[in-house]
Write an enzyme that holds these catalytic residues in place. Sequence first.
Site, PDB file in Angstrom:
ATOM      1  N   LYS A   1     -13.038 -12.290   5.210  1.00 20.25           N
ATOM      2  CA  LYS A   1     -11.684 -12.370   4.286  1.00 20.25           C
ATOM      3  C   LYS A   1     -11.423 -13.736   4.028  1.00 20.25           C
ATOM      4  CE  LYS A   1      -8.769  -9.089   2.903  1.00 20.25           C
ATOM      5  NZ  LYS A   1      -8.870  -7.730   2.823  1.00 20.25           N
TER       6      LYS A   1
ATOM      7  N   ASP B   1      -7.722  -8.654  -3.315  1.00 26.83           N
ATOM      8  CA  ASP B   1      -6.654  -8.168  -2.274  1.00 26.83           C
ATOM      9  C   ASP B   1      -5.136  -8.363  -2.657  1.00 26.83           C
ATOM     10  OD1 ASP B   1      -6.367  -7.052   0.685  1.00 26.83           O
ATOM     11  OD2 ASP B   1      -4.996  -8.749   0.828  1.00 26.83           O
TER      12      ASP B   1
HETATM   13  P1  NDP Z   1      -1.240  -6.077  -4.954  1.00 27.62           P
HETATM   14  O1  NDP Z   1      -1.125  -7.455  -5.089  1.00 27.62           O
HETATM   15  O2  NDP Z   1      -1.556  -5.200  -6.293  1.00 27.62           O
HETATM   16  O3  NDP Z   1       0.222  -5.300  -4.618  1.00 27.62           O
HETATM   17  C1  NDP Z   1       0.867  -5.617  -3.390  1.00 27.62           C
HETATM   18  C2  NDP Z   1       2.325  -4.834  -3.379  1.00 27.62           C
HETATM   19  O4  NDP Z   1       2.738  -4.842  -2.050  1.00 27.62           O
HETATM   20  C3  NDP Z   1       3.211  -5.210  -4.479  1.00 27.62           C
HETATM   21  O5  NDP Z   1       3.916  -4.177  -4.852  1.00 27.62           O
HETATM   22  C4  NDP Z   1       4.171  -6.124  -3.672  1.00 27.62           C
HETATM   23  O6  NDP Z   1       5.388  -6.495  -3.917  1.00 27.62           O
HETATM   24  C5  NDP Z   1       4.006  -5.644  -2.256  1.00 27.62           C
HETATM   25  N1  NDP Z   1       4.039  -6.569  -1.096  1.00 27.62           N
HETATM   26  C6  NDP Z   1       3.216  -7.496  -0.789  1.00 27.62           C
HETATM   27  N2  NDP Z   1       3.759  -8.416   0.041  1.00 27.62           N
HETATM   28  C7  NDP Z   1       4.835  -7.845   0.525  1.00 27.62           C
HETATM   29  C8  NDP Z   1       5.700  -8.069   1.675  1.00 27.62           C
HETATM   30  N3  NDP Z   1       5.589  -9.232   2.413  1.00 27.62           N
HETATM   31  N4  NDP Z   1       6.685  -7.319   1.585  1.00 27.62           N
HETATM   32  C9  NDP Z   1       7.103  -6.198   0.958  1.00 27.62           C
HETATM   33  N5  NDP Z   1       6.259  -6.019   0.036  1.00 27.62           N
HETATM   34  C10 NDP Z   1       5.125  -6.692  -0.210  1.00 27.62           C
HETATM   35  O7  NDP Z   1      -2.237  -5.558  -3.510  1.00 27.62           O
HETATM   36  P2  NDP Z   1      -2.951  -4.125  -3.279  1.00 27.62           P
HETATM   37  O8  NDP Z   1      -2.145  -3.064  -3.790  1.00 27.62           O
HETATM   38  O9  NDP Z   1      -4.423  -4.688  -3.501  1.00 27.62           O
HETATM   39  O10 NDP Z   1      -2.826  -4.402  -1.658  1.00 27.62           O
HETATM   40  C11 NDP Z   1      -1.881  -3.870  -0.767  1.00 27.62           C
HETATM   41  C12 NDP Z   1      -2.206  -3.657   0.537  1.00 27.62           C
HETATM   42  O11 NDP Z   1      -3.509  -2.645   0.574  1.00 27.62           O
HETATM   43  C13 NDP Z   1      -2.482  -4.611   1.483  1.00 27.62           C
HETATM   44  O12 NDP Z   1      -2.337  -4.727   2.650  1.00 27.62           O
HETATM   45  C14 NDP Z   1      -4.008  -4.896   1.293  1.00 27.62           C
HETATM   46  O13 NDP Z   1      -4.846  -5.745   2.058  1.00 27.62           O
HETATM   47  C15 NDP Z   1      -4.448  -3.530   1.213  1.00 27.62           C
HETATM   48  N6  NDP Z   1      -5.638  -3.067   0.857  1.00 27.62           N
HETATM   49  C16 NDP Z   1      -6.125  -3.457  -0.612  1.00 27.62           C
HETATM   50  C17 NDP Z   1      -7.291  -3.045  -0.901  1.00 27.62           C
HETATM   51  C18 NDP Z   1      -7.845  -3.106  -2.575  1.00 27.62           C
HETATM   52  O14 NDP Z   1      -8.909  -2.654  -3.043  1.00 27.62           O
HETATM   53  N7  NDP Z   1      -7.060  -3.806  -3.314  1.00 27.62           N
HETATM   54  C19 NDP Z   1      -8.249  -2.375  -0.186  1.00 27.62           C
HETATM   55  C20 NDP Z   1      -7.757  -1.935   1.171  1.00 27.62           C
HETATM   56  C21 NDP Z   1      -6.764  -2.431   1.785  1.00 27.62           C
HETATM   57  P3  NDP Z   1       5.691  -7.802  -4.680  1.00 27.62           P
HETATM   58  O15 NDP Z   1       4.970  -7.918  -5.942  1.00 27.62           O
HETATM   59  O16 NDP Z   1       7.215  -7.826  -4.540  1.00 27.62           O
HETATM   60  O17 NDP Z   1       5.026  -8.970  -3.870  1.00 27.62           O
HETATM   61  O1  2IT Z   2      -8.944  -4.932   2.710  1.00 28.89           O
HETATM   62  C1  2IT Z   2      -9.822  -4.648   1.633  1.00 28.89           C
HETATM   63  O2  2IT Z   2     -10.701  -3.493   2.197  1.00 28.89           O
HETATM   64  C2  2IT Z   2      -9.826  -5.183   0.586  1.00 28.89           C
HETATM   65  N1  2IT Z   2      -9.162  -5.709   0.114  1.00 28.89           N
HETATM   66  C3  2IT Z   2     -11.183  -4.642  -0.570  1.00 28.89           C
HETATM   67  C4  2IT Z   2     -12.328  -5.444  -0.051  1.00 28.89           C
HETATM   68  C5  2IT Z   2     -13.593  -5.415  -0.865  1.00 28.89           C
HETATM   69  O3  2IT Z   2     -14.310  -6.186  -0.589  1.00 28.89           O
HETATM   70  O4  2IT Z   2     -13.585  -4.554  -1.720  1.00 28.89           O
END
Ligand code: NDP
Ligand code: 2IT
Length: 446
Positions: A127, A167
């Site tokens: 990461k 992420d």
């Molecule tokens: P994005 O940046 O696209 O979206 C994040 C969302 O979560 C936004 O709505 C943001 O609001 C909110 N958020 C972030 N930080 C906080 C906080 N501290 N408190 C409250 N709300 C918060 O990220 P992703 O959708 O990609 O990721 C979301 C989660 O999913 C993370 O935990 C990530 O690690 C996990 N994840 C992502 C993957 C991927 O493929 N993208 C794969 C697997 C897991 P705001 O805009 O106001 O910050």
């Molecule tokens: O938390 C996760 O699994 C991710 N943010 C996606 C990682 C990836 O390499 O696609």
Amino acid sequence: MSQAFVEEVMQTVEARNPGEVEFHQAAREVAESVAPVIDSNPDLARMKIFERLVEPDRQIMFRVPWTDDAGEVRINRGFRVEFNKAIGPYKGGLRFHPSVYMGIIKFLGFEQVFKNALTTMPIGGAKGGSDFDPKGKSDAEVMRFCQSFMSELFRHIGPDTDVPAGDIGVGGREIGFLFGQYAKLTNTYTGVLTGKGLEWGGSLVRNEATGYGLTYFVSRILQDAGKGWEGADVVISGSGNVAIYACEKVQQLGGKVVAMSDSGGYVVDMEGIELDTVKRIKEVERGRIKQYADEHSSAEYHEGWQGIWTVPCRVALPSATQNEIDETAAKSLIANGCIAVGEGANMPSTPEAIKVFQEAGVGFGPAKAANAGGVATSALEMAQNSMRLSWTFEEVDERLHGIMDAIYEQCAGAAEAYATKGDLAAGANIAGFLKVAKAMMAQGLI
Ligand code: NDP
Ligand code: 2IT
């Protein structure tokens, strides 16, 4: 014996990684699940597999200087933690968020090792990220930051070494700038990053994959409870990549998403969230979820993100960030009729919240398993890049669905064999651990 092992290992982890509380939390959870397995397998204990797993292969920290639009010099910190590559090249996302420090990157990298093992694909765990905040920055500022970040990161990664992705705060725009700089510096064109645009090496379904995969996984949990999505009210926290595509798939399967959020607050729309509005606000305008309520008279906006867990629902999909559901939020969800929780975010439930869910018999899909569809589809993107061809949307989606079913079965199987039937959290930790442990045993003391 098992508890003594956990305490001993955690004493070392805490002493060696002072202040990294999220990493301690993630390590303790896995240690507690795998301790009985190690206890009954002296070879794993003798080769100190778990003690080696909590020590990353390598952790890299670097300066990222850039210039903002006003001409002022800014300095951020960059990170990449390459945790374990026993079963494949390092793989895992990059997070750009002001809260990022070594403890966050290490918890995420550690979780990634076990998650990636569950995907059935050959990928190790890593990461990275930065304390850079893309919010409110111009495209040109984000580009200059990404170019500076990659000017250091490029020497540590490669298509057969370490393959980053997105992420929080890193989506298609950022991956584009990062890829462009890597390709320029190395004079190559390879699958060094995933989540690329479809015109330049990306895979269909990668954008949707985490949310879709989460929904497929929770379908299995609902099936076990003799229920489905039809007529179910669903609460999804966040409104980013994971939340949006979880919402899309839930709606396709007949569920009604009644609330979504961002870090400012949450909207409730009892007529069902209109996803096109959320997509436009978040993906095109880069705005706030609050705007949704200005456009839909059926919706109400509430300040503060935590209140979303007081909205009654059958299914909760926390898809924002770590530790967003605490014990109080978990109790409130259950009191309001929640029967299933699927973790879209990484480590969104505190250990106390998980205990509350499990004691109440709520179906619980742990992050390592439930959100693994994103990284699994990244591995499918890598496979297509290696073959220099691309599969159709239907083909990738079908593979993703098959992978989520396989992950569910591994978790359920390991829970029954080594822990408690139905304890998918323990099952995910054990199944992921055993796959990596077997590879480490075969490869000697390295
Ligand atoms: P994005 O940046 O696209 O979206 C994040 C969302 O979560 C936004 O709505 C943001 O609001 C909110 N958020 C972030 N930080 C906080 C906080 N501290 N408190 C409250 N709300 C918060 O990220 P992703 O959708 O990609 O990721 C979301 C989660 O999913 C993370 O935990 C990530 O690690 C996990 N994840 C992502 C993957 C991927 O493929 N993208 C794969 C697997 C897991 P705001 O805009 O106001 O910050
Ligand atoms: O938390 C996760 O699994 C991710 N943010 C996606 C990682 C990836 O390499 O696609």
